[in-house]
Design a protein around this motif. Structure first.
Motif, PDB file in Angstrom:
ATOM      1  N   LYS A 222       0.855  -1.187   0.000  1.00 47.00           N
ATOM      2  CA  LYS A 222       0.000   0.000   0.000  1.00 47.00           C
ATOM      3  C   LYS A 222       0.893   1.240   0.000  1.00 47.00           C
ATOM      4  O   LYS A 222       1.834   1.316   0.791  1.00 47.00           O
ATOM      5  CB  LYS A 222      -0.920   0.024   1.220  1.00 47.00           C
ATOM      6  CG  LYS A 222      -1.925  -1.109   1.223  1.00 47.00           C
ATOM      7  CD  LYS A 222      -2.845  -1.033   2.418  1.00 47.00           C
ATOM      8  CE  LYS A 222      -3.861  -2.175   2.373  1.00 47.00           C
ATOM      9  NZ  LYS A 222      -4.845  -2.053   3.440  1.00 47.00           N
ATOM     10  N   ASP A 223       0.593   2.182  -0.889  1.00 46.29           N
ATOM     11  CA  ASP A 223       1.341   3.431  -0.993  1.00 46.29           C
ATOM     12  C   ASP A 223       0.366   4.606  -1.005  1.00 46.29           C
ATOM     13  O   ASP A 223      -0.671   4.549  -1.671  1.00 46.29           O
ATOM     14  CB  ASP A 223       2.159   3.476  -2.292  1.00 46.29           C
ATOM     15  CG  ASP A 223       3.265   2.455  -2.311  1.00 46.29           C
ATOM     16  OD1 ASP A 223       4.147   2.538  -1.449  1.00 46.29           O
ATOM     17  OD2 ASP A 223       3.248   1.574  -3.191  1.00 46.29           O
ATOM     18  N   THR A 224       0.715   5.656  -0.293  1.00 41.32           N
ATOM     19  CA  THR A 224      -0.088   6.877  -0.323  1.00 41.32           C
ATOM     20  C   THR A 224       0.326   7.693  -1.539  1.00 41.32           C
ATOM     21  O   THR A 224       1.507   7.927  -1.777  1.00 41.32           O
ATOM     22  CB  THR A 224       0.137   7.703   0.953  1.00 41.32           C
ATOM     23  OG1 THR A 224      -0.189   6.883   2.089  1.00 41.32           O
ATOM     24  CG2 THR A 224      -0.748   8.938   0.974  1.00 41.32           C
ATOM     25  N   ILE A 225      -0.662   8.101  -2.326  1.00 47.11           N
ATOM     26  CA  ILE A 225      -0.423   8.932  -3.502  1.00 47.11           C
ATOM     27  C   ILE A 225      -1.366  10.128  -3.444  1.00 47.11           C
ATOM     28  O   ILE A 225      -2.394  10.084  -2.758  1.00 47.11           O
ATOM     29  CB  ILE A 225      -0.623   8.128  -4.808  1.00 47.11           C
ATOM     30  CG1 ILE A 225      -2.033   7.529  -4.884  1.00 47.11           C
ATOM     31  CG2 ILE A 225       0.433   7.037  -4.941  1.00 47.11           C
ATOM     32  CD1 ILE A 225      -2.336   6.798  -6.177  1.00 47.11           C
ATOM     33  N   PRO A 226      -1.039  11.221  -4.141  1.00 46.18           N
ATOM     34  CA  PRO A 226      -1.918  12.388  -4.072  1.00 46.18           C
ATOM     35  C   PRO A 226      -3.264  12.114  -4.737  1.00 46.18           C
ATOM     36  O   PRO A 226      -3.338  11.437  -5.760  1.00 46.18           O
ATOM     37  CB  PRO A 226      -1.144  13.471  -4.826  1.00 46.18           C
ATOM     38  CG  PRO A 226      -0.158  12.748  -5.665  1.00 46.18           C
ATOM     39  CD  PRO A 226       0.125  11.452  -4.969  1.00 46.18           C
ATOM     40  N   GLY A 227      -4.324  12.645  -4.146  1.00 44.61           N
ATOM     41  CA  GLY A 227      -5.642  12.550  -4.751  1.00 44.61           C
ATOM     42  C   GLY A 227      -5.728  13.497  -5.929  1.00 44.61           C
ATOM     43  O   GLY A 227      -5.037  14.517  -5.991  1.00 44.61           O
ATOM     44  N   LEU A 228      -6.574  13.174  -6.899  1.00 50.25           N
ATOM     45  CA  LEU A 228      -6.732  13.999  -8.093  1.00 50.25           C
ATOM     46  C   LEU A 228      -7.847  15.029  -7.951  1.00 50.25           C
ATOM     47  O   LEU A 228      -8.116  15.763  -8.887  1.00 50.25           O
ATOM     48  CB  LEU A 228      -7.002  13.107  -9.311  1.00 50.25           C
ATOM     49  CG  LEU A 228      -5.884  12.143  -9.687  1.00 50.25           C
ATOM     50  CD1 LEU A 228      -6.339  11.233 -10.823  1.00 50.25           C
ATOM     51  CD2 LEU A 228      -4.636  12.909 -10.075  1.00 50.25           C
ATOM     52  N   GLY A 229      -8.483  15.062  -6.805  1.00 57.90           N
ATOM     53  CA  GLY A 229      -9.568  16.021  -6.605  1.00 57.90           C
ATOM     54  C   GLY A 229     -10.915  15.433  -6.984  1.00 57.90           C
ATOM     55  O   GLY A 229     -11.066  14.234  -7.183  1.00 57.90           O
ATOM     56  N   ASP A 230     -11.887  16.304  -7.093  1.00 52.67           N
ATOM     57  CA  ASP A 230     -13.257  15.882  -7.376  1.00 52.67           C
ATOM     58  C   ASP A 230     -13.633  16.188  -8.822  1.00 52.67           C
ATOM     59  O   ASP A 230     -13.031  17.026  -9.479  1.00 52.67           O
ATOM     60  CB  ASP A 230     -14.241  16.608  -6.450  1.00 52.67           C
ATOM     61  CG  ASP A 230     -14.046  16.236  -4.990  1.00 52.67           C
ATOM     62  OD1 ASP A 230     -13.611  15.098  -4.728  1.00 52.67           O
ATOM     63  OD2 ASP A 230     -14.328  17.081  -4.125  1.00 52.67           O
TER      64      ASP A 230
END
Length: 93
Positions: free
Chosen positions: A57-65
């Protein structure tokens, strides 16, 4: 039921895994509030037995809504806000 009848099988879709010697990989993204979690699962099969399972599992930036048009249970059109999804491009060597 209508959706099931319209489902078209992909030409390169695999319905079963050859478990005599293969690696089965599943990629998925879990949306959080401001970030996403990329989940990579590998199942290593040898001699028709699960030899090992690796989960990362890796945390990656969200792309928004993004806004998506839809229909509620009463058939009324509405616009809903949902998280943007990443596209997957996979290279196998």
């Amino acid at each position: 039921m209508a959706l099931t009848a319209c489902k078209k099988e992909k030409e390169d879709e695999v319905n079963s895994v050859d478990k005599t010697g293969s690696i089965e990989t599943v990629l998925s993204v879990e949306h959080l509030d401001t970030a996403d979690i990329l989940i990579t699962r590998h199942k290593i099969w040898k001699d028709k037995k699960l030899f090992k399972e690796i989960i990362k599992k890796d945390t990656i930036p969200g792309l928004g809504d993004t806004l998506v048009a839809g229909e509620d249970g009463d058939g009324n059109d509405h616009i809903a806000k949902t998280k943007k999804d990443y596209e997957f491009f996979i290279t196998v060597q």
